[in-house]
Enzyme design. Structure first.
Site, PDB file in Angstrom:
ATOM      1  N   TYR A 245       5.138   6.628   7.711  1.00 15.93           N
ATOM      2  CA  TYR A 245       4.608   5.485   8.110  1.00 15.93           C
ATOM      3  C   TYR A 245       5.248   4.790   9.473  1.00 15.93           C
ATOM      4  O   TYR A 245       4.223   4.781  10.345  1.00 15.93           O
ATOM      5  CB  TYR A 245       4.878   4.229   7.159  1.00 15.93           C
ATOM      6  CG  TYR A 245       4.025   2.993   7.189  1.00 15.93           C
ATOM      7  CD1 TYR A 245       2.999   3.013   6.831  1.00 15.93           C
ATOM      8  CD2 TYR A 245       4.521   1.897   7.855  1.00 15.93           C
ATOM      9  CE1 TYR A 245       2.078   1.731   6.647  1.00 15.93           C
ATOM     10  CE2 TYR A 245       3.825   0.759   7.953  1.00 15.93           C
ATOM     11  CZ  TYR A 245       2.663   0.643   7.418  1.00 15.93           C
ATOM     12  OH  TYR A 245       2.066  -0.561   7.561  1.00 15.93           O
TER      13      TYR A 245
ATOM     14  N   SER B   4       1.679  -2.158  13.061  1.00 17.04           N
ATOM     15  CA  SER B   4       2.731  -2.925  12.077  1.00 17.04           C
ATOM     16  C   SER B   4       4.278  -3.112  12.717  1.00 17.04           C
ATOM     17  O   SER B   4       4.125  -2.565  14.164  1.00 17.04           O
ATOM     18  CB  SER B   4       3.175  -1.924  11.049  1.00 17.04           C
ATOM     19  OG  SER B   4       4.278  -2.393  10.271  1.00 17.04           O
TER      20      SER B   4
HETATM   21  P1  NAD Z   1      -4.659  -2.378   1.468  1.00 13.60           P
HETATM   22  O1  NAD Z   1      -4.211  -1.209   0.775  1.00 13.60           O
HETATM   23  O2  NAD Z   1      -4.952  -3.642   0.707  1.00 13.60           O
HETATM   24  O3  NAD Z   1      -6.049  -1.895   2.288  1.00 13.60           O
HETATM   25  C1  NAD Z   1      -6.164  -0.528   2.699  1.00 13.60           C
HETATM   26  C2  NAD Z   1      -7.791  -0.380   3.119  1.00 13.60           C
HETATM   27  O4  NAD Z   1      -7.861   1.071   3.439  1.00 13.60           O
HETATM   28  C3  NAD Z   1      -8.482  -0.545   1.574  1.00 13.60           C
HETATM   29  O5  NAD Z   1      -9.809  -0.785   1.923  1.00 13.60           O
HETATM   30  C4  NAD Z   1      -8.784   1.173   1.366  1.00 13.60           C
HETATM   31  O6  NAD Z   1      -9.661   1.469   0.543  1.00 13.60           O
HETATM   32  C5  NAD Z   1      -8.627   1.836   2.754  1.00 13.60           C
HETATM   33  N1  NAD Z   1      -8.233   3.020   2.606  1.00 13.60           N
HETATM   34  C6  NAD Z   1      -7.252   3.744   2.361  1.00 13.60           C
HETATM   35  N2  NAD Z   1      -7.255   5.174   2.395  1.00 13.60           N
HETATM   36  C7  NAD Z   1      -8.542   5.395   2.870  1.00 13.60           C
HETATM   37  C8  NAD Z   1      -9.102   6.479   3.297  1.00 13.60           C
HETATM   38  N3  NAD Z   1      -8.607   7.905   3.233  1.00 13.60           N
HETATM   39  N4  NAD Z   1     -10.403   6.297   3.877  1.00 13.60           N
HETATM   40  C9  NAD Z   1     -10.900   5.067   4.218  1.00 13.60           C
HETATM   41  N5  NAD Z   1     -10.405   4.036   3.671  1.00 13.60           N
HETATM   42  C10 NAD Z   1      -9.157   4.161   2.908  1.00 13.60           C
HETATM   43  O7  NAD Z   1      -3.661  -2.391   2.606  1.00 13.60           O
HETATM   44  P2  NAD Z   1      -3.459  -3.654   3.940  1.00 13.60           P
HETATM   45  O8  NAD Z   1      -1.999  -4.208   3.504  1.00 13.60           O
HETATM   46  O9  NAD Z   1      -4.451  -4.551   3.921  1.00 13.60           O
HETATM   47  O10 NAD Z   1      -3.319  -2.618   4.899  1.00 13.60           O
HETATM   48  C11 NAD Z   1      -4.264  -2.477   6.069  1.00 13.60           C
HETATM   49  C12 NAD Z   1      -3.567  -1.955   7.360  1.00 13.60           C
HETATM   50  O11 NAD Z   1      -2.472  -2.772   7.852  1.00 13.60           O
HETATM   51  C13 NAD Z   1      -2.886  -0.677   7.118  1.00 13.60           C
HETATM   52  O12 NAD Z   1      -2.906   0.075   8.322  1.00 13.60           O
HETATM   53  C14 NAD Z   1      -1.286  -1.335   6.936  1.00 13.60           C
HETATM   54  O13 NAD Z   1      -0.431  -0.180   7.421  1.00 13.60           O
HETATM   55  C15 NAD Z   1      -1.521  -2.230   7.862  1.00 13.60           C
HETATM   56  N6  NAD Z   1      -0.183  -3.336   7.866  1.00 13.60           N
HETATM   57  C16 NAD Z   1      -0.087  -3.820   6.395  1.00 13.60           C
HETATM   58  C17 NAD Z   1       0.838  -4.857   6.539  1.00 13.60           C
HETATM   59  C18 NAD Z   1       1.255  -5.552   5.139  1.00 13.60           C
HETATM   60  O14 NAD Z   1       2.178  -6.075   5.068  1.00 13.60           O
HETATM   61  N7  NAD Z   1       0.322  -5.276   4.198  1.00 13.60           N
HETATM   62  C19 NAD Z   1       1.869  -4.922   7.480  1.00 13.60           C
HETATM   63  C20 NAD Z   1       1.569  -4.466   8.684  1.00 13.60           C
HETATM   64  C21 NAD Z   1       0.651  -3.523   8.631  1.00 13.60           C
END
Ligand code: NAD
Length: 260
Positions: free
Chosen positions: A155, A142
């Site tokens: 985080y 991130s």
């Molecule tokens: P999201 O909530 O849409 O998806 C998260 C996924 O992780 C889901 O499939 C969920 O079921 C799974 N998950 C959660 N806990 C779990 C566990 N204990 N075991 C197995 N699976 C689990 O989130 P997202 O926004 O798609 O985030 C995905 C990644 O991208 C994360 O690592 C997040 O930190 C990173 N990220 C997101 C953003 C953003 O703006 N959305 C920005 C930077 C980084």
């Protein structure tokens, strides 16, 4: 179909039933990679979307906070497809609170899911990659792997940690065909971020559209979200021959957030 660049490869994407993980899995599948999905919630929908792209898909419901579950998922993948060629460490959660109020249980869960899980998948995926002398480990960090934001101690700590793990994994395999890199997105409109928009709208008594504008305006000069598809395309580039000597980078895709 023959111009697809990842035919014969197997990609395991953690947390791929939703958001960024599902988006990346779909782009890799379009290039012909077989996919192992992981995550909670609806599984049949994502499975059908991947199958429609003409590749094989399997699912394992490992809880990424549990080492024993992760070990079972890696064994399952080896049995089903022979091993992981492309590992995308994506599963992640968020919790927002000041350090002195941060629930200890949320701290532990974020470190386990956002950081320690990637150590486990990486250590278990490497032997196959080293044996075949080809592998791609892509850690979804991130901008918070590069800079901090108030209220996000666990985080930010986990994401800085995964950038460090990325560098060490890249260095230890630097003379091989196995690369490890991190992608550092800014805001991506997924359920994880929609929760933060909802909280802002409720706290300030404003509309969803106004809350989105505020959220982007605070940090992201482009005033636009990065999409899961764009992140999938960057992951695909890391998997291409052009990525052979890209090692240990933390590549931000953040609309200028960290350029400020
Ligand atoms: P999201 O909530 O849409 O998806 C998260 C996924 O992780 C889901 O499939 C969920 O079921 C799974 N998950 C959660 N806990 C779990 C566990 N204990 N075991 C197995 N699976 C689990 O989130 P997202 O926004 O798609 O985030 C995905 C990644 O991208 C994360 O690592 C997040 O930190 C990173 N990220 C997101 C953003 C953003 O703006 N959305 C920005 C930077 C980084």
């Amino acid at each position: 179909m023959s111009d697809r660049t990842l035919v014969g490869k197997t990609a395991l994407v953690t947390g791929s039933t939703s958001g960024i993980g599902l988006g990346i899995a779909k782009v890799l599948a379009k290039q012909g990679a077989n996919i192992v999905l992981n995550g909670f919630g609806d599984v049949e929908g994502p499975k059908a979307e991947i199958t429609a792209l003409g590749v094989q898909v399997a699912y394992h419901g490992a809880d990424m906070s549990k080492a024993s579950d992760i070990e079972a998922m890696m064994t399952f993948t080896a049995t089903t497809f022979g091993g992981v060629d492309i590992l995308v460490n994506n599963a992640g959660i968020q919790h927002v609170a000041s350090v002195e109020d941060f629930p200890v249980e949320r701290w532990d869960a974020i470190i386990a899911i956002n950081l320690t899980s990637a150590f486990h998948t990486t250590r278990l995926a490497l032997p196959h990659m080293q044996k075949t002398n080809w592998g791609r480990i892509i850690n979804i960090a991130s901008v918070h792997g590069l800079v901090g934001s108030a209220q996000k101690s666990a985080y930010v700590a986990a994401k800085h940690g995964i950038v460090g793990l990325t560098k060490v994994t890249a260095l230890e395999n630097a003379t091989t065909g196995v690369t490890c890199n991190a992608i550092c997105p800014g805001w991506v409109l997924t359920p994880l971020v929609q929760k933060q928009i909802d909280a802002k709208a409720a706290a300030l008594g404003i509309s969803n559209a106004e809350a989105v504008k505020l959220l982007l305006g605070e940090k992201e000069p482009s005033m636009q979200f990065t999409t899961p598809e764009e992140l999938g395309e960057l992951a695909t580039f890391f998997c291409s021959n052009a990525g052979n000597n890209i090692r240990g980078v933390a590549w931000n895709m953040d609309g200028g957030w960290t350029a400020q």
